[in-house]
Design a protein around this motif. Structure first.
Motif, PDB file in Angstrom:
ATOM      1  N   ARG A  94      -5.402 -17.865  29.506  1.00 57.96           N
ATOM      2  CA  ARG A  94      -4.101 -17.313  29.860  1.00 57.96           C
ATOM      3  C   ARG A  94      -4.026 -15.847  29.458  1.00 57.96           C
ATOM      4  O   ARG A  94      -4.491 -15.458  28.398  1.00 57.96           O
ATOM      5  CB  ARG A  94      -2.995 -18.097  29.152  1.00 57.96           C
ATOM      6  CG  ARG A  94      -1.606 -17.616  29.531  1.00 57.96           C
ATOM      7  CD  ARG A  94      -0.567 -18.423  28.785  1.00 57.96           C
ATOM      8  NE  ARG A  94       0.771 -17.997  29.175  1.00 57.96           N
ATOM      9  CZ  ARG A  94       1.374 -16.934  28.679  1.00 57.96           C
ATOM     10  NH1 ARG A  94       0.773 -16.190  27.777  1.00 57.96           N
ATOM     11  NH2 ARG A  94       2.592 -16.603  29.077  1.00 57.96           N
ATOM     12  N   PHE A  95      -3.432 -15.027  30.318  1.00 57.93           N
ATOM     13  CA  PHE A  95      -3.344 -13.586  30.084  1.00 57.93           C
ATOM     14  C   PHE A  95      -2.253 -13.265  29.068  1.00 57.93           C
ATOM     15  O   PHE A  95      -1.107 -13.660  29.233  1.00 57.93           O
ATOM     16  CB  PHE A  95      -3.035 -12.885  31.406  1.00 57.93           C
ATOM     17  CG  PHE A  95      -2.909 -11.387  31.279  1.00 57.93           C
ATOM     18  CD1 PHE A  95      -4.019 -10.586  31.443  1.00 57.93           C
ATOM     19  CD2 PHE A  95      -1.692 -10.786  31.013  1.00 57.93           C
ATOM     20  CE1 PHE A  95      -3.915  -9.204  31.343  1.00 57.93           C
ATOM     21  CE2 PHE A  95      -1.570  -9.411  30.913  1.00 57.93           C
ATOM     22  CZ  PHE A  95      -2.690  -8.624  31.077  1.00 57.93           C
ATOM     23  N   LEU A  96      -2.614 -12.563  28.010  1.00 56.54           N
ATOM     24  CA  LEU A  96      -1.629 -12.050  27.060  1.00 56.54           C
ATOM     25  C   LEU A  96      -1.655 -10.531  27.000  1.00 56.54           C
ATOM     26  O   LEU A  96      -0.833  -9.939  26.323  1.00 56.54           O
ATOM     27  CB  LEU A  96      -1.893 -12.607  25.655  1.00 56.54           C
ATOM     28  CG  LEU A  96      -1.515 -14.060  25.414  1.00 56.54           C
ATOM     29  CD1 LEU A  96      -1.836 -14.446  23.979  1.00 56.54           C
ATOM     30  CD2 LEU A  96      -0.049 -14.318  25.713  1.00 56.54           C
ATOM     31  N   GLY A  97      -2.576  -9.919  27.687  1.00 55.64           N
ATOM     32  CA  GLY A  97      -2.713  -8.472  27.667  1.00 55.64           C
ATOM     33  C   GLY A  97      -4.168  -8.085  27.533  1.00 55.64           C
ATOM     34  O   GLY A  97      -5.070  -8.926  27.546  1.00 55.64           O
ATOM     35  N   VAL A 141      -4.959 -15.620  18.862  1.00 58.46           N
ATOM     36  CA  VAL A 141      -3.812 -14.941  18.268  1.00 58.46           C
ATOM     37  C   VAL A 141      -3.146 -15.855  17.257  1.00 58.46           C
ATOM     38  O   VAL A 141      -2.775 -16.989  17.561  1.00 58.46           O
ATOM     39  CB  VAL A 141      -2.796 -14.528  19.353  1.00 58.46           C
ATOM     40  CG1 VAL A 141      -1.549 -13.929  18.720  1.00 58.46           C
ATOM     41  CG2 VAL A 141      -3.430 -13.533  20.318  1.00 58.46           C
ATOM     42  N   ASP A 142      -2.987 -15.355  16.049  1.00 59.81           N
ATOM     43  CA  ASP A 142      -2.333 -16.111  14.969  1.00 59.81           C
ATOM     44  C   ASP A 142      -0.859 -15.721  14.937  1.00 59.81           C
ATOM     45  O   ASP A 142      -0.469 -14.775  14.263  1.00 59.81           O
ATOM     46  CB  ASP A 142      -3.012 -15.794  13.635  1.00 59.81           C
ATOM     47  CG  ASP A 142      -2.390 -16.569  12.468  1.00 59.81           C
ATOM     48  OD1 ASP A 142      -1.544 -17.455  12.720  1.00 59.81           O
ATOM     49  OD2 ASP A 142      -2.753 -16.268  11.311  1.00 59.81           O
ATOM     50  N   THR A 187     -12.281 -11.673  17.103  1.00 61.39           N
ATOM     51  CA  THR A 187     -11.878 -12.230  15.815  1.00 61.39           C
ATOM     52  C   THR A 187     -10.387 -12.566  15.833  1.00 61.39           C
ATOM     53  O   THR A 187      -9.615 -12.014  16.621  1.00 61.39           O
ATOM     54  CB  THR A 187     -12.145 -11.236  14.675  1.00 61.39           C
ATOM     55  OG1 THR A 187     -11.248 -10.115  14.802  1.00 61.39           O
ATOM     56  CG2 THR A 187     -13.589 -10.743  14.709  1.00 61.39           C
ATOM     57  N   ARG A 188      -9.992 -13.453  14.957  1.00 61.28           N
ATOM     58  CA  ARG A 188      -8.584 -13.854  14.881  1.00 61.28           C
ATOM     59  C   ARG A 188      -7.716 -12.670  14.449  1.00 61.28           C
ATOM     60  O   ARG A 188      -6.650 -12.425  15.019  1.00 61.28           O
ATOM     61  CB  ARG A 188      -8.426 -15.017  13.897  1.00 61.28           C
ATOM     62  CG  ARG A 188      -7.085 -15.742  13.982  1.00 61.28           C
ATOM     63  CD  ARG A 188      -7.173 -17.068  13.238  1.00 61.28           C
ATOM     64  NE  ARG A 188      -5.941 -17.832  13.301  1.00 61.28           N
ATOM     65  CZ  ARG A 188      -5.564 -18.574  14.338  1.00 61.28           C
ATOM     66  NH1 ARG A 188      -6.312 -18.621  15.427  1.00 61.28           N
ATOM     67  NH2 ARG A 188      -4.436 -19.257  14.298  1.00 61.28           N
ATOM     68  N   ASP A 189      -8.165 -11.929  13.455  1.00 59.07           N
ATOM     69  CA  ASP A 189      -7.389 -10.779  12.983  1.00 59.07           C
ATOM     70  C   ASP A 189      -7.306  -9.699  14.054  1.00 59.07           C
ATOM     71  O   ASP A 189      -6.258  -9.075  14.242  1.00 59.07           O
ATOM     72  CB  ASP A 189      -8.023 -10.194  11.716  1.00 59.07           C
ATOM     73  CG  ASP A 189      -7.789 -11.056  10.494  1.00 59.07           C
ATOM     74  OD1 ASP A 189      -6.922 -11.956  10.558  1.00 59.07           O
ATOM     75  OD2 ASP A 189      -8.474 -10.839   9.474  1.00 59.07           O
ATOM     76  N   GLY A 190      -8.396  -9.458  14.772  1.00 51.43           N
ATOM     77  CA  GLY A 190      -8.392  -8.437  15.802  1.00 51.43           C
ATOM     78  C   GLY A 190      -7.477  -8.781  16.961  1.00 51.43           C
ATOM     79  O   GLY A 190      -6.701  -7.938  17.439  1.00 51.43           O
ATOM     80  N   ALA A 191      -7.554 -10.029  17.432  1.00 52.24           N
ATOM     81  CA  ALA A 191      -6.691 -10.453  18.536  1.00 52.24           C
ATOM     82  C   ALA A 191      -5.227 -10.401  18.130  1.00 52.24           C
ATOM     83  O   ALA A 191      -4.361  -9.998  18.912  1.00 52.24           O
ATOM     84  CB  ALA A 191      -7.071 -11.862  18.978  1.00 52.24           C
ATOM     85  N   THR A 192      -4.940 -10.785  16.897  1.00 50.42           N
ATOM     86  CA  THR A 192      -3.554 -10.770  16.423  1.00 50.42           C
ATOM     87  C   THR A 192      -3.038  -9.344  16.307  1.00 50.42           C
ATOM     88  O   THR A 192      -1.884  -9.054  16.660  1.00 50.42           O
ATOM     89  CB  THR A 192      -3.450 -11.480  15.059  1.00 50.42           C
ATOM     90  OG1 THR A 192      -3.949 -12.818  15.194  1.00 50.42           O
ATOM     91  CG2 THR A 192      -2.015 -11.522  14.565  1.00 50.42           C
ATOM     92  N   TYR A 193      -3.873  -8.441  15.814  1.00 53.16           N
ATOM     93  CA  TYR A 193      -3.476  -7.041  15.691  1.00 53.16           C
ATOM     94  C   TYR A 193      -3.111  -6.451  17.047  1.00 53.16           C
ATOM     95  O   TYR A 193      -2.076  -5.801  17.208  1.00 53.16           O
ATOM     96  CB  TYR A 193      -4.617  -6.241  15.058  1.00 53.16           C
ATOM     97  CG  TYR A 193      -4.409  -4.746  15.083  1.00 53.16           C
ATOM     98  CD1 TYR A 193      -3.632  -4.116  14.115  1.00 53.16           C
ATOM     99  CD2 TYR A 193      -4.986  -3.962  16.077  1.00 53.16           C
ATOM    100  CE1 TYR A 193      -3.434  -2.735  14.143  1.00 53.16           C
ATOM    101  CE2 TYR A 193      -4.800  -2.587  16.114  1.00 53.16           C
ATOM    102  CZ  TYR A 193      -4.017  -1.981  15.143  1.00 53.16           C
ATOM    103  OH  TYR A 193      -3.816  -0.616  15.189  1.00 53.16           O
ATOM    104  N   VAL A 194      -3.966  -6.671  18.048  1.00 53.69           N
ATOM    105  CA  VAL A 194      -3.702  -6.106  19.373  1.00 53.69           C
ATOM    106  C   VAL A 194      -2.472  -6.754  19.987  1.00 53.69           C
ATOM    107  O   VAL A 194      -1.640  -6.077  20.610  1.00 53.69           O
ATOM    108  CB  VAL A 194      -4.938  -6.263  20.274  1.00 53.69           C
ATOM    109  CG1 VAL A 194      -4.608  -5.850  21.707  1.00 53.69           C
ATOM    110  CG2 VAL A 194      -6.083  -5.414  19.733  1.00 53.69           C
ATOM    111  N   TYR A 195      -2.315  -8.072  19.829  1.00 58.00           N
ATOM    112  CA  TYR A 195      -1.123  -8.726  20.382  1.00 58.00           C
ATOM    113  C   TYR A 195       0.141  -8.187  19.722  1.00 58.00           C
ATOM    114  O   TYR A 195       1.173  -8.017  20.377  1.00 58.00           O
ATOM    115  CB  TYR A 195      -1.192 -10.240  20.206  1.00 58.00           C
ATOM    116  CG  TYR A 195       0.065 -10.909  20.716  1.00 58.00           C
ATOM    117  CD1 TYR A 195       0.319 -10.987  22.086  1.00 58.00           C
ATOM    118  CD2 TYR A 195       1.016 -11.409  19.840  1.00 58.00           C
ATOM    119  CE1 TYR A 195       1.478 -11.560  22.565  1.00 58.00           C
ATOM    120  CE2 TYR A 195       2.182 -11.981  20.310  1.00 58.00           C
ATOM    121  CZ  TYR A 195       2.408 -12.055  21.678  1.00 58.00           C
ATOM    122  OH  TYR A 195       3.576 -12.620  22.145  1.00 58.00           O
TER     123      TYR A 195
END
Length: 511
Positions: free
Chosen positions: A90-93, A105-106, A383-391
């Protein structure tokens, strides 16, 4: 004389008009285009993503459900796989064309997040947004005049005169929401500074003879980037020519085909171009958002590439921030410095968004150094932290104004607190006033809040989750102005209320 003249009836101008109309201001909107029927504003080329922060703003005014209804089923980023291809996430960006995987994304790590009606963004189009906002503005008595071109602006210490055609419109305030080539910005003498473009971008709806040769999704290449969305012929391209072609020549089928072949490296054929437009990544911002009685919002105040879908969302944030402050100024109860806090709060946000898009352009350049950066960023997004940061950046969750105070909630968008009877904070904000949520058992702030009746709504009760707060004061734009612990201090509340809402109303005189 109107209280406010707004130039520009796009989403930013209409959000601002609705905010001012909600506060009872007399508002005139002047729009150059004669109507709202441009095909470039409908899907697919007019498709836009509203961030969680923007969806939250619509929810707080009771406009999210109408927007969802007007938008229809536009979830094109829940991409149906092509024949023989695996299902896509699914697209989140994205960042620089590298997709964000929602599974990484956490959401629990995002600051002060509570379940609510607008936890995720909305895929919509400009036509749907403008339809919903135009209807709301009309209900609020806003006068919208289309097919009107502004030619002159003058101001003095008491008001502004806006000349459009043979008419001269007087107002106490003027706001330019008229886009990246803003006439108001130029006529009022704002300084506009920044960086020049690296590429010409193209977006088109076209029929291809061999569409299957272009795979869906973002594709950085050794010559630029292309994006194809399946099903509706929507193709976007970035050609790193220094922005030379943008609006300099007609967008012919032959030119678009040549760019697509060069950028993609695939000998694809365009049979027919239905719609097309061009853009660049020129990144500019005014040094201030106010000059006397003239203010700017949205693209009139800042322009950048559309990478990451930040332009519309930043403009909506501008309008929501400015609306209640300008209304309080018009109505005469704004405390000193309130209107100037618009530039103070929103200018740094605009500057950060410009840098966010510049970073993506630098990462997407067709050169070995940028490809090396892409590899690093791709690992980071994995990474979980990286995806969360960008989101967090894409959703607007990162935004926090420096309002002073020690409480970590102050300056952030308020969580959607919910009382045990089911009432949400979002339900309490539809009239555009501030809200104080009193979670204390002794209704500690009731008497104090009465002093700001008409400007602050008082609501008390037990919250399903109060996040450790005894009370929270929320500005009309949904930003937390003050938060107290489980036994809130009345004097701190009164000081914060006075700072943002002016002095309390005088007590009634006994007969």
């Amino acid at each position: 004389m109107h209280d406010v003249v707004i130039v520009g009836a796009g989403p930013v101008g209409l959000v601002l008009a609705c905010e001012l109309g909600l506060a009872g201001c007399s508002v005139l909107v002047l729009e150059r285009e004669p109507g709202r029927g441009s095909p470039l504003r409908s899907a697919p080329l007019g498709r836009r993503g509203l961030s969680a922060a923007s969806a939250e703003a619509f929810d707080r005014r009771g406009l999210l459900e109408p927007l969802l209804a007007a938008s229809g089923d536009q979830q094109v980023f829940d991409v149906a796989p092509e024949a023989g291809e695996p299902a896509r996430p699914r697209f989140l960006g994205h960042f620089a064309g590298m997709m964000l995987d929602g599974d990484r994304v956490d959401t629990g790590a995002l600051p002060f997040r509570l379940p609510g009606a607008a936890l995720e963004g909305v895929v919509t189009d400009l036509a749907a947004v403008e339809t919903v906002l135009s209807e709301q503005a009309s209900k609020l008595g806003v006068d919208i005049r289309r097919g009107v071109t502004v030619s002159a602006v003058s101001q003095n210490g008491h008001g502004v005169v806006v000349r459009a055609g043979a008419d001269a419109h007087e107002a106490r305030w003027l706001v330019g929401c008229d886009g990246g080539r803003s006439t108001v910005r130029k006529l009022a003498g704002f300084e506009f500074v920044g960086t020049e473009p690296q590429f010409t971008g193209y977006t088109m709806q076209a029929t291809l003879a061999d569409a299957g040769r272009l795979h869906p999704g973002f594709h950085p290449t050794r010559s630029g980037m292309y994006l194809r969305l399946p099903g509706d012929g929507h193709i976007a391209m970035m050609d790193f020519d220094g922005g030379a072609f943008d609006r300099s020549q007609p967008l012919t089928r032959e030119h678009l085909q040549a760019v697509l072949r060069r950028v993609s490296g695939i000998d694809v054929t365009i049979d027919e171009v239905h719609l097309a437009s061009s853009f660049t990544d020129r990144a500019m911002q005014t040094t201030a958002y106010r000059r006397g009685r003239v203010l700017l919002a949205g693209d009139a105040a800042h322009i950048h590439s559309p990478l990451g879908g930040q332009g519309l969302n930043t403009g909506i944030g501008d309008a929501v921030n400015l609306g209640w402050k300008l209304a309080a100024t018009v109505r005469g109860h704004a405390p000193d410095g309130l209107l100037d806090s618009y530039t103070g709060e929103r200018h740094p946000i605009g500057a950060a968004v410009l840098d966010w898009t510049r970073a993506q352009v630098a990462t997407m350049r067709p050169e070995p150094y940028a490809r090396a950066i892409q590899a690093v960023v791709r690992d980071f997004l994995g990474t979980r932290d990286g995806a969360t940061y960008v989101y967090e950046k894409l959703s607007g969750s990162w935004i926090r104004y420096d309002l002073g105070g020690d409480h970590p909630l102050v300056g952030r968008s308020a969580p959607d607190f919910r009382f045990e009877d089911g009432t949400r904070l979002g339900d309490l904000m539809a009239d555009g006033t501030g809200v104080v949520l009193d979670f204390s058992t002794d209704r500690r702030l009731h008497a104090s809040a009465a002093g700001w009746e008409g400007r602050i709504r008082y609501a008390a009760g037990t919250a399903a989750d109060d996040l450790g707060c005894g009370a929270v004061l929320v500005r009309p734009d949904g930003v937390v102005a003050w938060a107290g612990d489980r036994l809130p201090d009345r004097s701190e509340f009164e000081q914060a209320a006075g700072r943002w809402f002016g002095g309390p109303a005088p007590a009634p005189v006994a007969a």
